[in-house]
Design a protein around this motif. Sequence first.
Motif, mmCIF file in Angstrom:
data_model
loop_
_atom_site.group_PDB
_atom_site.id
_atom_site.type_symbol
_atom_site.label_atom_id
_atom_site.label_comp_id
_atom_site.label_asym_id
_atom_site.label_seq_id
_atom_site.Cartn_x
_atom_site.Cartn_y
_atom_site.Cartn_z
ATOM 1 N N LEU A 288 0.628 -1.048 0.049
ATOM 2 C CA LEU A 288 0.134 0.128 0.034
ATOM 3 C C LEU A 288 0.836 1.220 0.016
ATOM 4 O O LEU A 288 0.621 2.492 -0.645
ATOM 5 N N LEU A 289 1.915 1.291 0.780
ATOM 6 C CA LEU A 289 2.753 2.487 0.790
ATOM 7 C C LEU A 289 4.124 2.228 0.008
ATOM 8 O O LEU A 289 4.652 1.142 0.020
ATOM 9 N N LEU A 335 2.482 10.587 2.682
ATOM 10 C CA LEU A 335 2.422 9.462 2.388
ATOM 11 C C LEU A 335 2.053 9.367 1.086
ATOM 12 O O LEU A 335 1.372 10.099 0.454
ATOM 13 N N GLN A 337 0.526 6.779 -1.170
ATOM 14 C CA GLN A 337 -0.382 5.504 -0.979
ATOM 15 C C GLN A 337 -1.337 5.338 -2.081
ATOM 16 O O GLN A 337 -1.741 6.295 -2.787
ATOM 17 N N ALA A 338 -1.709 4.012 -2.460
ATOM 18 C CA ALA A 338 -2.675 4.020 -3.170
ATOM 19 C C ALA A 338 -4.128 3.943 -2.513
ATOM 20 O O ALA A 338 -4.330 3.677 -1.473
ATOM 21 N N PRO A 339 -4.778 5.014 -2.949
ATOM 22 C CA PRO A 339 -6.261 5.309 -2.540
ATOM 23 C C PRO A 339 -7.208 4.079 -2.369
ATOM 24 O O PRO A 339 -7.356 3.553 -3.213
ATOM 25 N N VAL A 340 -7.839 4.330 -1.290
ATOM 26 C CA VAL A 340 -9.062 3.213 -1.270
ATOM 27 C C VAL A 340 -10.258 3.893 -1.851
ATOM 28 O O VAL A 340 -10.538 4.699 -2.040
ATOM 29 N N ASP A 341 -11.267 2.678 -1.939
ATOM 30 C CA ASP A 341 -12.474 2.876 -2.636
ATOM 31 C C ASP A 341 -13.084 4.041 -1.867
ATOM 32 O O ASP A 341 -13.277 3.869 -0.554
ATOM 33 N N GLY A 342 -13.766 5.080 -2.500
ATOM 34 C CA GLY A 342 -14.299 6.094 -1.592
ATOM 35 C C GLY A 342 -15.441 5.681 -1.027
ATOM 36 O O GLY A 342 -15.787 6.319 0.075
ATOM 37 N N VAL B 280 -8.630 8.157 1.229
ATOM 38 C CA VAL B 280 -9.129 9.208 0.169
ATOM 39 C C VAL B 280 -10.244 8.898 -0.695
ATOM 40 O O VAL B 280 -10.455 7.708 -0.729
ATOM 41 N N GLN B 281 -10.869 9.700 -1.232
ATOM 42 C CA GLN B 281 -11.986 9.657 -2.013
ATOM 43 C C GLN B 281 -11.938 8.886 -3.402
ATOM 44 O O GLN B 281 -12.919 8.121 -3.704
ATOM 45 N N PHE B 282 -10.980 8.992 -4.208
ATOM 46 C CA PHE B 282 -11.055 8.350 -5.437
ATOM 47 C C PHE B 282 -10.213 7.048 -5.431
ATOM 48 O O PHE B 282 -9.133 6.733 -4.655
ATOM 49 N N ASN B 283 -10.526 6.418 -6.420
ATOM 50 C CA ASN B 283 -10.023 4.912 -6.492
ATOM 51 C C ASN B 283 -9.156 4.842 -7.726
ATOM 52 O O ASN B 283 -9.870 5.014 -8.940
#
Lengths: 365, 368
Positions: A288-289, A335, A337-342, B280-283
Motif C-alpha cells: 500500500l505504501l 505518504l 499510497q494507493a487510495p482506497v475505494d471512496g 481518500v475519495q477516489f479509487n
Amino acid sequence: MAAMKTRMSSFSRNTSVAPAPQAPGLKSGPNGTIFLSSGIPDLDKILGGGFPLGSLVMVMEDTEAPHHMLLLRNFMSQGLVHNQPLLYASPSKDPRAFLGTLPSPVLSKDDRSHNRDPEQLQEKGLRIAWQYKKYFGEHRPNFDSHRDTKHEYCNDFDLRKPLERYFLTAQNICCLSIQDPPNLAAFRDCCAKFLAQFSRNNSSISCAGRVAIQSFCAPQCEYSNMEWDMLSFIRSLKGMIRDSNAVAVITFPPSLLSPSSSKRWQHIADTLLSVKAIPDEDKELANLLTGYQDMVGLLNVHKVANVNTQVPVILEATTFSIKLQKRRYLVLECLNQAPVDGSSGSSYASTGSCSGSTKTGTLDF
Amino acid sequence: MAESICRNLRDGALEGEHAPALSIKDSIATPFGSDVFNYVLTKLSSNILAGKSQSKISILDCYTDPLGWKDSLKGPLDTENFSLKDPIEAVLFRHVRNLDLLLSAIIEMGEALARQGKGRFSVSIDSVTEMLRHASLSSVANLLSKVRSHASRLKIAINGVICKLDIKKVYDQNRISSTFWLLHSDLHEIRAIAALEYLSSMVGSLEPMNLSLNGQRGDLEKLSLLEQNSRKGKFHVRFKRRNGRVRVMCEDFHIKQSGINFTPVSSEEGIINQGLLPKVQFNLQLSEKERIDRAKVVLPFEHQGNGEPMHIYDGRRSLSEGKDEKASVLSENLQTNENSGKGEIIYFRDSDDEMPDSDEDPDDDLDI
C-alpha cells in the motif's frame, strides 16, 4: 473590483509590531508571532515555521513505539544548540542520563541536501525534470554553507552522533524526575521558577526557553491516578507559558488515561501531534505504501496553533511517515499510497482517527 | 514464535536499555495462562542451562502468608510446614502491601545468589493480578519499571503459587536482565491492563480458537466449540522492536497431558492495516472487469496489425465524413453488440467551429 482605488482607510495593517528577534533561533512569523524551531526541518515546514512562543505542544505517544523520544530529542538538542535554557522532566530515576542520547547537529547543510537528491533521482528514474527540485526548497544553497550552526534557525540532527559535552554542561539545563513525588506541587513550583526567567514584556526578547516533559501520565508515577490534578497542572502550565517566551512540549500516552481525560488533554493543547507505530513485515502495508522499508512510524498533525488570528491553519496533508534517512536523519514525508475505494472511507476533513488500536478515540477537527 | 520470545528474554537488554519484559494475558475464555507461563519458564531456563550442570533458583513466596497474619496469630497454629519435595529455597515474604520492601527483598535475594556465581538477573512473576490485589497500580508499575531498569545478575522467581519446577542454573553475563509476568485480563480495569502493556516490551495474549459464538447456533455446536476452546487456543504476541515497529505474531497452542504445544497458525488471516492510513475519495485501482476492458481498448495511434491504413480519429464529424462514418459505425456497432465488452475511446470535440488540426502532425516522426 476595488483594485483601482487606493484610498487609505482608517485601518492599516500594523506590520511593524513584531520586534525583529535579536536572539538566534527565533524567527518572526505572520500575525506577530515568533517561532522557535522544533529541531526537525520537515516539521517546521509543515507547521508553518515552527512552534510559536507561548504555545503548548502535546504529543500523543503510542505505547508500542518510542517515536516521541525522537521528537523530544531533536527539540531539546535544538534548544541547546541555540543556547536556550531547558527544563526536562521524565518519569525515570535519572533524567540526566537521557541527555547523553541527544543528537548532534550536522555541520554542513549542503552535505545532506546533496545526498538526498541523487537518491531521489535514481528512485524515480526521471532524470530530466527533477533536477530542478533542488532549487525549490533549499534556496540559496551557497549562502548557507558559510553560516555556522549557531545561526541556523533549524539544524539537521545526526541521531547517531551524541551532542558534544560542552552543550550539556551549561548551567541552563534543569532535569527533574517526576516518578517519586506523590503530587505535582513541587513540579509546578519548579516550572514557575524556570518560566519566570522568560516573562514577557514589551522589550525585545533576550532568549527563549524550552520545557520538555516526557510521558507525563506514565503509570509508575505516583500521581498518575489523580486525573484532575494532572489536568489542573497542565492548565496552569499553559497559563504560565502564555505569559512567557517559551514553548512546552508534553508527551503522554493517551491510552493510559480515561477517555474523558484524554479528550480534555487533547483540547487543551495548542499544537497536537501524535505518533504511531507501524507493524513490522506487513505485506499489505508494504504494497500500500511506497518506501515502507525505511519507515519507522507515522506522525499525525491534529491541530496547529493559531496565535493572534481567527483563521485556522489547514494543512494539505496530516499524516506523515517518519523515516530515518541513512539511519541518522529524521525526515517526515507525505505518504504516497494507493487510495482506497471512496465508498468505504471518509474524506480527510472528517476523519482524524488513524488508529490501529481501538483505544484512542476519534478526533474531529 | 514462542521460541523467539524465549530467545529474546534470554538475550536480555543491550547497554543502556531497559530489560525486555513479557506480559502474558489470559482470560476466562482461555484460562491457560499458567501453562504458558510454565512453558516460558522452562524454556528460558533450559535455554540458559545449555551445558551447565548445576542450577539455582530462588523463590520469594508471597502466597503462603502475604499479609503476615499467621505470624501475628501465635499459638497452636503450626505454620512451619513448607517441606517441599524439591530442595528449593523458599523465603516467606509477609509484607506484600509494602512494595518497596518487596523490591529490596528481590534485590537482596538476587544479590545473595549472585555471590555464589555470576549470573543474570531474571525475574518471573506468577501473577501480577495477585500483586494488584494488595497494592495500587502505580506502585506495582513503579516496582516493575524499577525491576526492568535494575541491572543486576540473578534469577529468582516471585510466586503467587509455589513453583514446582526443577532448579536451573543462571547464565553468565554482566548486567543483563529480563522479566516476565502473568496477568488475568478479566480481573482488571482496562487502564490497569493498558499500563502493564505499556511497561512490557512483549505482550502475549491468549485467545480462544473461535471468538464469537453466534446466538443462532444449536446447542450441540456450542458444546463442541466450548470443548475445543477448553484445550486449544491462539497465542498472539505483539513484539515491540527496537526500531519502533511492532511485530505481530500468532500461533495456535494445544494443551496436552505433557504440557503445551505451539503450532503455527492453521488458517490464513489477512489483517489489512488500513486503519492507520487516511482514506481518500477516489479509487485508482481497477477491478478485474475494468482491467479486461482496458486491455481490449483499441488505441488510436497504434498499428492494429491487420494491414489496414491507420485511421486517426480526431473527434470531428464533418457532414460527408459523418455519413460514411455513420454507416461504418453502424456496422461496427452491430459487430460490437455481438462482441461483448469491447472497449472504446469516445471523444467529443468541444465544438465543430474549432480550427482543424494543421496538416503537420507533430507526432509523425514517432515511429510506433
